[in-house]
Enzyme design. Structure first.
Site, PDB file in Angstrom:
ATOM      1  N   PRO A  97       0.939  -1.321   0.048  1.00  6.20           N
ATOM      2  CA  PRO A  97      -0.142  -0.057   0.003  1.00  6.20           C
ATOM      3  C   PRO A  97       0.756   1.519   0.132  1.00  6.20           C
ATOM      4  CG  PRO A  97       0.109  -0.983   2.156  1.00  6.20           C
ATOM      5  CD  PRO A  97       0.826  -2.085   1.393  1.00  6.20           C
ATOM      6  N   CYS A  98       1.304   1.475  -1.225  1.00 14.46           N
ATOM      7  CA  CYS A  98       2.068   2.732  -1.163  1.00 14.46           C
ATOM      8  C   CYS A  98       1.309   4.073  -0.930  1.00 14.46           C
ATOM      9  CB  CYS A  98       3.195   2.812  -2.561  1.00 14.46           C
ATOM     10  SG  CYS A  98       1.974   2.595  -4.057  1.00 14.46           S
TER      11      CYS A  98
END
Length: 157
Positions: free
Chosen positions: A121-122
């Site tokens: 989950p950047c």
């Protein structure tokens, strides 16, 4: 990018998620501009689409997909750190860089090369000054809208 380039596309509020698979591995998730869905043409793409929809319904959903090994050793180290950030929380590029003995810009570049957004989950990595920073190598447009939406979605936890 042509919808035929993906084995499935899932629509979300203001964006879509395209899935590429090869054999037994998810090779890439790609954020796409808003538009129509495409039904899965591969069993793993169907499972990836199911999990993306589960996340869209519940921001606490935990992905469990076989990911194709990709990236440099540094990129993989950054992605491991990002994967540790729980839903509803954020970390700055600088915080991750300090933990990795690197520079914030290098962490940002590794975020931009992340082939598995949502799974890694950047969007949970933001600027130290409280701004969003970039997203998927973009500084504006639907990709930043996507990052804002994802962070608001997870803030509901």
């Amino acid at each position: 990018m042509s919808p035929q380039a993906f084995q499935a596309i899932v629509a979300a509020p203001g964006f879509r998620v395209g899935m590429r698979v090869a054999g037994d591995y998810l090779c890439e998730l790609v954020f796409l501009p808003p538009g129509a869905e495409t039904a899965a043409s591969h069993p793993l793409a169907a499972e990836a689409a199911r999990q993306v929809r589960a996340y869209l319904a519940d921001p606490g959903f935990a992905f469990d997909l076989p990911l194709s090994p990709r990236g440099t050793p540094f990129q993989r180290a950054v992605w491991r750190k990002i994967a540790e950030i729980p839903p509803g929380r954020t970390r700055s590029y600088g915080e991750l860089a300090a933990e990795l003995g690197s520079a914030p810009r290098a962490v940002g570049q590794a975020c931009g090369k992340n082939p598995y957004p949502l799974v890694v989950p950047c969007h949970r990595v933001i600027s130290a000054t409280g701004g969003l920073g970039g997203f998927a190598n973009a500084r504006d447009g639907y990709l930043l809208h996507t990052k804002r939406w994802l962070l608001r979605h997870e803030a509901a936890l």
